[in-house]
Design a protein around this motif. Structure first.
Motif, short mmCIF file in Angstrom:
data_model
loop_
_atom_site.label_atom_id
_atom_site.label_comp_id
_atom_site.label_asym_id
_atom_site.label_seq_id
_atom_site.Cartn_x
_atom_site.Cartn_y
_atom_site.Cartn_z
N GLY A 1 16.22 14.13 64.65
CA GLY A 1 17.82 14.55 63.76
C GLY A 1 18.61 15.78 64.65
N SER A 2 18.64 15.18 66.12
CA SER A 2 18.48 15.98 66.96
C SER A 2 20.06 16.58 67.43
CB SER A 2 18.64 16.04 68.54
OG SER A 2 17.20 15.39 68.75
N GLY A 3 20.70 15.51 66.64
CA GLY A 3 22.53 15.66 66.86
C GLY A 3 22.71 15.76 68.47
N LEU B 1 10.95 15.98 73.22
CA LEU B 1 11.59 14.46 72.54
C LEU B 1 12.72 14.83 71.60
CD1 LEU B 1 12.26 11.64 73.49
CD2 LEU B 1 10.44 11.15 72.05
N GLY B 2 14.08 14.63 71.86
CA GLY B 2 14.74 14.93 69.92
C GLY B 2 15.32 13.31 70.47
N ASP C 1 25.79 8.48 70.11
CA ASP C 1 26.74 9.10 71.06
C ASP C 1 26.44 10.99 70.90
OD1 ASP C 1 28.97 6.69 71.49
OD2 ASP C 1 29.56 7.23 69.75
N ALA C 2 26.36 10.92 70.02
CA ALA C 2 26.01 12.73 70.10
C ALA C 2 25.21 12.68 70.66
CB ALA C 2 25.05 12.89 68.46
N LEU C 3 23.68 12.04 71.18
CA LEU C 3 22.68 12.48 71.82
C LEU C 3 23.29 11.98 73.27
CD1 LEU C 3 19.88 10.35 70.27
CD2 LEU C 3 20.23 12.44 70.67
N GLU D 1 13.57 15.01 76.80
CA GLU D 1 14.70 14.05 76.29
C GLU D 1 15.29 13.32 75.03
OE1 GLU D 1 12.29 11.25 78.91
OE2 GLU D 1 10.88 12.29 77.93
N PHE D 2 15.71 12.32 74.77
CA PHE D 2 16.25 12.10 74.17
C PHE D 2 16.63 10.48 74.16
CE2 PHE D 2 18.62 16.41 74.72
CZ PHE D 2 18.65 16.37 73.57
N GLU D 3 16.29 9.60 72.20
CA GLU D 3 15.90 8.30 72.45
C GLU D 3 16.76 8.61 70.93
OE1 GLU D 3 12.00 7.91 72.62
OE2 GLU D 3 12.30 5.95 71.21
#
Ligand SMILES: C[S@@+](CC[C@H](N)C(=O)[O-])C[C@H]1O[C@@H](n2cnc3c(N)ncnc32)[C@H](O)[C@@H]1O
Length: 276
Positions: free
Chosen positions: A51-53, A72-73, A79-81, A98-100
């Motif tokens: 729930g990285s937002g 890793l988020g 869009d938030a990522l 990184e984000f996924e």
């Protein structure tokens, strides 16, 4: 590209909400950092932030684990990522963060993380224990599990009583409850236990507002503005005389300052344990 938001995500997806999240994150960072360090987060660790937002918890984790670690988020809001990726570039930590885009319950990976972390995310899960249980597949045995959640004060949040502050606080509580996202700070022990984890260490801090310049006014006012589009659907309305606009924060400040009131803001709960 947008991504579907669950109907209980009362805060919605808007530029206002993304800005509010970053303001909130600046305020919450010291509390989260204290919980994460107490949990044992340390340089070199591989961290899964759920729930990285806008990426603030991932960035905090990146600062703690440093370039020899990895973060890793995941979040379902693409869009938030995108914003989170831009922000890690700006902060200089994009080489180890990184984000996924993924729903928490659908996330799969072959990686094994040293720590599972999250802030203000369990309240939106219909069954938080089962969500955590499925995420634990990606946490190594003995790995850290740490969550930061909040709970709301009751009706006597201010003294001397501030009608505007109290009304806004009570309305927000009702929005989260009716919206299907009741705050879970007080339930973290049982939630982690039911996920199959050892009973956690739990700490709580209550943010107190009041006086000139307290960030509590903007925090509550901006949160109310984010949830206004959901009020009618939840059969709620703004109390008479409470306008959810850019003047709300300063009106709450004027009220509290003129009465000399101290204000209970949401309590911050941290809970941490180890994957057995
Ligand atoms: C209140 S925000 C908190 C963001 C960040 N953790 C922070 O504290 O700044 C909650 C975030 O969790 C995400 N979220 C909630 N439930 C989710 C789920 N089931 N799967 C993926 N993301 C989820 C939302 O999209 C949102 O970005």
């Amino acid at each position: 590209m947008g991504s579907p938001t669950a109907s209980n995500y009362v805060l919605g997806q808007s530029i206002h909400e993304y800005e509010r999240l970053m303001l909130q994150a600046r305020m919450l960072r010291p509390y989260t950092e204290k919980f994460f360090r107490a949990a044992g987060l340390a340089p070199g660790m591989r961290v899964l932030d759920v729930g990285s937002g806008m990426g603030d918890v991932a960035i905090l984790s990146a600062d703690i684990v440093g370039p020899s670690g990895r973060v890793l988020g995941i979040d379902r809001d693409a869009d938030a990522l995108d914003n989170a990726r831009r922000r890690t570039d700006e902060q200089g930590c994009s080489s180890w963060v990184e984000f996924e885009t993924s729903n928490l319950d659908e996330f799969t990976t072959t990686d094994q993380f040293d720590a599972l972390v999250g802030r203000y995310v369990l309240l939106y899960q219909p069954d938080p224990s089962s969500t955590i249980r499925s995420l634990l597949r990606s946490v190594k045995p003995g790995g850290i599990v740490v969550f930061h959640e909040f709970d709301l004060p009751g009706p006597d949040a201010s003294y001397p009583p501030c009608p505007l502050y109290d009304q806004v606080g009570m309305l927000l509580g009702e929005v989260f409850r009716r919206g299907g996202a009741p705050p879970v700070g007080r339930q973290l022990g049982k939630t982690l236990l039911d996920a199959g984890l050892p009973f956690p260490t739990i700490a709580a801090e209550i943010i107190i507002g009041g006086g000139h310049g307290s960030y509590v006014y903007a925090w509550l006012a901006n949160t109310l503005i984010s949830v206004v589009p959901r009020l009618a659907q939840l059969r709620l309305s703004l109390p008479p005389g409470v306008a959810a606009d850019h003047t709300l924060a300063s009106r709450m400040e004027e009220e509290a300052v003129s009465l000399g009131s101290q204000l209970l803001a949401p309590a911050q709960f941290g809970a941490w344990t180890r994957n057995s």
